[in-house]
Scaffold this motif. Structure first.
Motif, PDB file in Angstrom:
ATOM      1  N   THR A   3       0.849  -1.191   0.000  1.00 49.61           N
ATOM      2  CA  THR A   3       0.000   0.000   0.000  1.00 49.61           C
ATOM      3  C   THR A   3       0.886   1.243   0.000  1.00 49.61           C
ATOM      4  O   THR A   3       1.900   1.300   0.692  1.00 49.61           O
ATOM      5  CB  THR A   3      -0.903  -0.005   1.242  1.00 49.61           C
ATOM      6  N   ASP A  82      -0.238  -3.031   8.645  1.00 48.96           N
ATOM      7  CA  ASP A  82      -1.669  -3.103   8.370  1.00 48.96           C
ATOM      8  C   ASP A  82      -2.438  -1.903   8.909  1.00 48.96           C
ATOM      9  O   ASP A  82      -3.665  -1.942   8.995  1.00 48.96           O
ATOM     10  CB  ASP A  82      -2.255  -4.392   8.953  1.00 48.96           C
ATOM     11  N   ARG A 114      -6.067  -2.571   7.902  1.00 46.05           N
ATOM     12  CA  ARG A 114      -6.367  -3.649   6.969  1.00 46.05           C
ATOM     13  C   ARG A 114      -6.964  -4.821   7.755  1.00 46.05           C
ATOM     14  O   ARG A 114      -6.319  -5.374   8.648  1.00 46.05           O
ATOM     15  CB  ARG A 114      -5.123  -4.092   6.210  1.00 46.05           C
ATOM     16  N   TRP A 119      -8.906  -2.569   3.431  1.00 45.81           N
ATOM     17  CA  TRP A 119      -8.711  -1.392   4.266  1.00 45.81           C
ATOM     18  C   TRP A 119     -10.059  -0.914   4.790  1.00 45.81           C
ATOM     19  O   TRP A 119     -10.997  -0.739   4.010  1.00 45.81           O
ATOM     20  CB  TRP A 119      -8.027  -0.272   3.479  1.00 45.81           C
TER      21      TRP A 119
END
Length: 127
Positions: A3, A82, A114, A119
């Motif tokens: 990401t 995350d 996440r 997400w």
């Protein structure tokens, strides 16, 4: 694929567009059911869950928030595995009841996490 900051900015822009257009389905898809928030509408209290927010979507036809344009300026994104945090200035442009242009400025911080590969927006603070 990892990401990027642009991914988080894009998710945040999508979330804000869902608010402006009263698109509950998209807002609900992007948010955790346990979302928490500090915002003016809550009178300084921490709110948790989607029902508080759904109230405004259900009444969007009566809202002064309709027919607005939202711009994210000066975004800063912190990525940590995350989790992601985005802080930015939100500019909201609209016409008032007399037809005059009005621009409002808010400072917002949003936390994304996440969950099961997706997400989800889990917390925000708006000043």
């Amino acid at each position: 694929m990892p990401t990027t900051a642009q991914d988080i900015i894009g998710l945040t822009a999508q979330l804000l567009q869902s608010i402006v257009s009263a698109d509950w389905k998209t807002y609900e898809k992007l948010c955790s059911p346990e979302i928490t928030a500090f915002e003016a509408e809550a009178g300084g209290y921490l709110v948790q869950g989607m029902p508080f927010h759904q109230y405004y979507f259900d009444r969007a036809g009566d809202s002064p928030g309709k027919n607005v344009t939202t711009t994210i300026t000066s975004p800063i994104v912190h990525l940590n595995g995350d989790s992601a945090c985005i802080a930015y200035i939100r500019l909201t442009q609209r016409l008032d009841s007399d037809g005059n242009f009005v621009t409002a400025t808010k400072q917002e911080t949003r936390i994304w996490h996440r969950i099961d590969g997706q997400w989800k927006h889990v917390h925000f603070h708006r000043s």
